[in-house]
Motif scaffolding. Structure first.
Motif, PDB file in Angstrom:
ATOM      1  N   ASP A 198       5.255   7.873  -2.173  1.00  0.00           N
ATOM      2  CA  ASP A 198       5.197   7.494  -0.764  1.00  0.00           C
ATOM      3  C   ASP A 198       6.592   7.784  -0.218  1.00  0.00           C
ATOM      4  O   ASP A 198       7.559   7.070  -0.535  1.00  0.00           O
ATOM      5  CB  ASP A 198       4.866   5.991  -0.660  1.00  0.00           C
ATOM      6  N   ARG A 219       0.854  -1.189   0.000  1.00  0.00           N
ATOM      7  CA  ARG A 219       0.000   0.000   0.000  1.00  0.00           C
ATOM      8  C   ARG A 219       0.888   1.237   0.000  1.00  0.00           C
ATOM      9  O   ARG A 219       1.776   1.353   0.842  1.00  0.00           O
ATOM     10  CB  ARG A 219      -0.895  -0.011   1.225  1.00  0.00           C
ATOM     11  N   LEU A 220       0.683   2.115  -0.981  1.00  0.00           N
ATOM     12  CA  LEU A 220       1.510   3.315  -1.040  1.00  0.00           C
ATOM     13  C   LEU A 220       0.706   4.504  -0.533  1.00  0.00           C
ATOM     14  O   LEU A 220      -0.432   4.710  -0.950  1.00  0.00           O
ATOM     15  CB  LEU A 220       1.955   3.577  -2.485  1.00  0.00           C
ATOM     16  N   GLU A 221       1.316   5.234   0.399  1.00  0.00           N
ATOM     17  CA  GLU A 221       0.665   6.453   0.914  1.00  0.00           C
ATOM     18  C   GLU A 221       1.294   7.603   0.141  1.00  0.00           C
ATOM     19  O   GLU A 221       2.286   8.184   0.566  1.00  0.00           O
ATOM     20  CB  GLU A 221       0.950   6.618   2.418  1.00  0.00           C
ATOM     21  N   LYS A 222       0.708   7.937  -1.003  1.00  0.00           N
ATOM     22  CA  LYS A 222       1.366   8.914  -1.874  1.00  0.00           C
ATOM     23  C   LYS A 222       1.006  10.351  -1.504  1.00  0.00           C
ATOM     24  O   LYS A 222      -0.117  10.617  -1.093  1.00  0.00           O
ATOM     25  CB  LYS A 222       0.974   8.651  -3.322  1.00  0.00           C
ATOM     26  N   GLN A 223       1.959  11.209  -1.699  1.00  0.00           N
ATOM     27  CA  GLN A 223       1.719  12.640  -1.546  1.00  0.00           C
ATOM     28  C   GLN A 223       2.727  13.372  -2.423  1.00  0.00           C
ATOM     29  O   GLN A 223       3.720  12.775  -2.840  1.00  0.00           O
ATOM     30  CB  GLN A 223       1.889  13.042  -0.090  1.00  0.00           C
ATOM     31  N   HIS A 231       5.812   3.411  -8.635  1.00  0.00           N
ATOM     32  CA  HIS A 231       5.686   4.868  -8.699  1.00  0.00           C
ATOM     33  C   HIS A 231       5.752   5.371 -10.142  1.00  0.00           C
ATOM     34  O   HIS A 231       5.858   6.575 -10.372  1.00  0.00           O
ATOM     35  CB  HIS A 231       6.811   5.536  -7.883  1.00  0.00           C
ATOM     36  N   ARG A 238       8.673   4.970   1.368  1.00  0.00           N
ATOM     37  CA  ARG A 238       9.163   3.953   0.429  1.00  0.00           C
ATOM     38  C   ARG A 238      10.343   4.472  -0.389  1.00  0.00           C
ATOM     39  O   ARG A 238      11.316   3.761  -0.627  1.00  0.00           O
ATOM     40  CB  ARG A 238       8.022   3.503  -0.496  1.00  0.00           C
TER      41      ARG A 238
END
Ligand code: ADP
Length: 728
Positions: free
Chosen positions: A474, A430-434, A561, A477
């Motif tokens: 993320d 699970r990627l918590e992207k920002q 990504h 990562r």
């Protein structure tokens, strides 16, 4: 009508007139025939001579032309036929004279056909007609006929004169061209279906249909040689009695035509099965009254697939062209079968590989899970020992405790890597992207490894872009990836070497590279090092590397990504450069790295009751000590039932529970606790060795507020507890 035929018609007319006149003269009716009668006898003789000359001219013409000319009475008896008939049919004119034309040339045909022809002639419906007659040797000859009618005085047809051109050869050429075109079309059609990947059974059915239709035969079949090599199975066929296709078997020895074909390894033609000596016809043939046939081998890559055959109940001489056609069809089948076999083999190999991979991932998941449990107390106790005053007083014991913690930590990292790999393989990461500045992540990563770099006496040069490099990512990562590159650079570079970290914008991508002056990478390993469990040397035993997971995980993360990562090196001893490129995000002010921030008011809250459930007494004891150190009252239970009792009685402020426990599982436990009045919304932490996404989902669905995987950092756990119990 051709010019030649026009001429003949004209001459025949003149001949008929001449014959009539000669007959009249012979009967002394010169006065009725010759006009003017008043002419002198000399004139008459001259006329007679002229007529005779003319007649002989016509007769010689009639005997020398190739067109068959015959005159028949309405019943079909021959009045006259020219010599050409001998060349075309083998019968001499004198043999035919007076005979019935139809009986000679159309034996067995109805007489009615004669009267029908005459009727049509009378009605003027017949101009040209193609008819096939049987010559003396039985061979068919095709003649194209034109007719003229002879009328009697009463106006009735007394005879017809037919002009027949032998077009047998032309017809044969036309027919064979037509047949050739038909066969070509059939081969092309089947080839197309084979290329389109038509199902094999369907393709065989189509093949036998095409063979039967194109060759105009009653039976066609595909026989498959069974694995024991002793029998052939009727896989597809047309014409055979119901229920045979799919079941009937024939012997693969010399008792069958198919068996003989396989043994002789060449096409076999049978003109008359009754006189066949090479093999005895199988019962299948006798049951179907087969007389003639041919068969060819359907070749396979290693051994023949079987035989393609066609048979007829009428005697027939199959030709080389027929065999060529049948073989072409068999070859298409053979190629299609081979292709399917290869595809099936590939699919089963892939399936095996998939299963093996799955088994490996499952093994890794289970192993990691099982390793986590014993590791938790090792790490925990090592930490406690490190803080203990007695240990701190003894330098050797202190070093030993430190070593235990260090190694347990590195083992925990390895386990995490293995699990990461499994999660990535299963698409469960699970990627918590920002949107965040790549330079910012780079700085954090550099800070984390700076001390290690310095301790190895390496120089570090940082050349980050002066501009922001916003990426949608993320940060945790990406930081992991950069740290991995920096750790590797440190690991594979001798003291005194240089590590350079640079970043820049390249088109619409952000680039970060980590370069070192270390041992370098041989060209053949530049790609291989990104595969799991692969090192940049051929020998794992002699290499100083770890498990070979870092770069594999790094590549997967970068791919997730939408970016890429690769290695460059001029060879061994020449240093290496690792480059990461990530798509630049839309320009906007970069956000802050997320993650679990500390709970509001991080002061230690004492006196809160925590229900701790864990079946491993080692872990239970350790966590109890840690939690009590933080000031909590710990209610410890080693199984679900005891925990439930404690929960009912003590009404804790928070529960921390293992999931996999004998008897009541952690899932059941939280569901039952939630039913206790006052505990419906109590914070609950699932603390397990199960770290897959579905495990997290299951824990949250069962009623836990948070899921944590073992081994857990006590400080992190403390922060989480404070955050969850804030305000209590
Ligand atoms: P590990 O370092 O644990 O073996 P990695 O996946 O991080 O696993 O690296 C895989 C292999 O790539 C290493 O074993 C090493 O042979 C090679 N490698 C990685 N980084 C470097 C580097 N900076 N210089 C030379 N070789 C490297």
């Amino acid at each position: 009508m051709s010019y030649e035929e026009e001429q003949i018609k004209y001459l025949v007319k003149r001949l008929a007139e001449a014959e009539a006149r000669i007959q009249a003269l012979a009967l002394g009716q010169a006065d009725a025939i010759i006009e003017p009668l008043s002419a002198a006898p000399i004139l008459l003789r001259q006329a007679q001579k002229a007529l005779l000359r003319s007649e002989s001219r016509y007769r010689s013409l009639l005997s020398n032309i190739s067109t068959v000319i015959c005159e028949l009475v309405p019943e079909g008896n021959v009045i006259f036929v020219n010599d050409a008939v001998a060349k075309v049919t083998g019968y001499k004119p004198e043999e035919l004279s007076g005979k019935n034309w139809w009986e000679v040339f159309y034996p067995g045909k109805l007489r009615g056909q004669v009267s029908e022809l005459f009727n049509q002639l009378r009605l003027g419906n017949v101009s040209e007609r193609e008819m096939v007659l049987a010559a003396r040797d039985g061979s068919p000859r095709t003649l194209l006929w034109n007719y003229i009618k002879q009328f009697g005085q009463d106006g009735r047809i007394i005879s017809i004169i037919g002009f027949g051109s032998d077009i047998t050869e032309r017809k044969r050429t036309e027919d064979s061209l037509k047949a050739y075109a038909l066969r070509q079309a059939a081969v092309a059609d089947l080839g197309q279906k084979a290329l389109a990947g038509t199902d094999l059974k369907e393709l065989m059915d189509e093949a036998v249909r095409l063979v039967a239709r194109t060759l105009d035969v009653e039976y066609a079949k595909v026989l498959e040689l069974l694995p024991d090599g002793k029998e052939l199975l009727l896989r597809a066929g047309v014409g055979w009695k119901e229920g045979l296709v799919g079941c009937a078997r024939v012997d693969a020895g010399t008792s069958s035509q198919a068996g003989f074909t396989l043994l002789s390894n060449e096409p076999v033609i049978v003109e008359d099965l009754a006189s066949e000596t090479r093999f005895s016809g199988p019962p299948l043939f006798r049951d179907h009254e087969v007389v003639s046939g041919m068969s060819v081998i359907i070749h396979g890559c290693k051994k023949p697939f079987g035989v393609l055959g066609t048979h007829t109940t009428k005697r027939r001489k199959f030709t080389g062209d027929d065999i060529a056609f049948l073989q072409a069809i068999a070859n298409i089948l053979g190629l299609a079968i081979e292709r399917r076999r290869a595809e099936d083999e590939r699919a089963s190999l892939l399936e095996r590989e998939r299963n093996a991979n799955q088994a490996k991932d499952e093994f890794l998941a289970i192993l990691s899970h099982e390793l986590r449990n014993p590791l938790t107390p090792v790490l925990g106790w090592a930490r406690i020992l490190n803080r203990h005053s007695t240990i701190a007083a003894d330098a050797q014991l202190f070093e030993a405790a430190k070593a235990i913690e260090r190694n347990a930590l590195s083992m925990a990292r390895l386990i995490e890597d293995c699990l990461d790999l499994v999660r990535i393989a299963e698409g469960k990461i699970r990627l918590e992207k920002q949107v965040i500045d790549l330079n910012q992540i780079a700085r954090t990563s550099i800070r984390a490894v700076e001390t290690t770099i310095q301790s190895k006496d390496l120089r570090l040069e940082v050349k980050l872009s002066p501009h922001d490099l916003p990426i949608l990512a993320d940060p945790v990562r990406i930081e992991e990836v950069i740290m991995n590159l920096l750790t590797n650079a440190t690991k594979y570079t001798e003291s005194g070497g240089l590590i350079t970290v640079s970043s820049s914008r390249v088109g619409d991508e952000a680039e970060i590279s980590v370069e070192d002056t270390g041992i370098g990478i041989a060209p053949e390993y530049l790609e291989q090092i990104f595969e799991p469990f692969r090192q940049g040397t051929s020998s794992w035993l002699t290499s100083r590397s770890g498990l070979g997971l870092g770069l594999a995980i790094a590549r997967q993360i970068i791919l997730l990504h939408g970016g890429r990562i690769w290695a460059e090196s001029s060879g061994l001893g020449q240093g290496s450069r690792f480059i990461v490129r990530l798509p630049l995000a839309q320009e906007q002010s970069p956000g802050q790295a997320g993650g679990c921030s500390d709970a509001p008011g991080s002061a230690v809250t004492t006196g809160l009751k925590i229900l701790l459930v864990e079946d491993s007494e080692d872990i239970l004891e350790l966590l109890k000590i840690e939690l009590e150190r933080m000031g909590y009252i710990v209610l410890a239970a080693t199984d679900g039932q005891a925990a439930l009792e404690l929960a009912r009685r003590e009404k804790p402020a928070l529960v921390i529970s293992d999931i996999k426990m004998p008897g009541l599982s952690g899932y059941d436990l939280i569901q039952l606790i939630r039913q206790i009045p006052g505990l419906e919304s109590m914070p609950a932490i699932a603390l397990t060795g199960l770290g897959m996404r579905e495990d997290i989902g299951a824990a949250l669905a069962a009623g836990y507020s948070v899921h944590l995987t073992k081994p857990v950092d006590p400080d992190e756990l403390g922060r989480l507890i404070r955050w969850l119990t804030a305000g209590k």
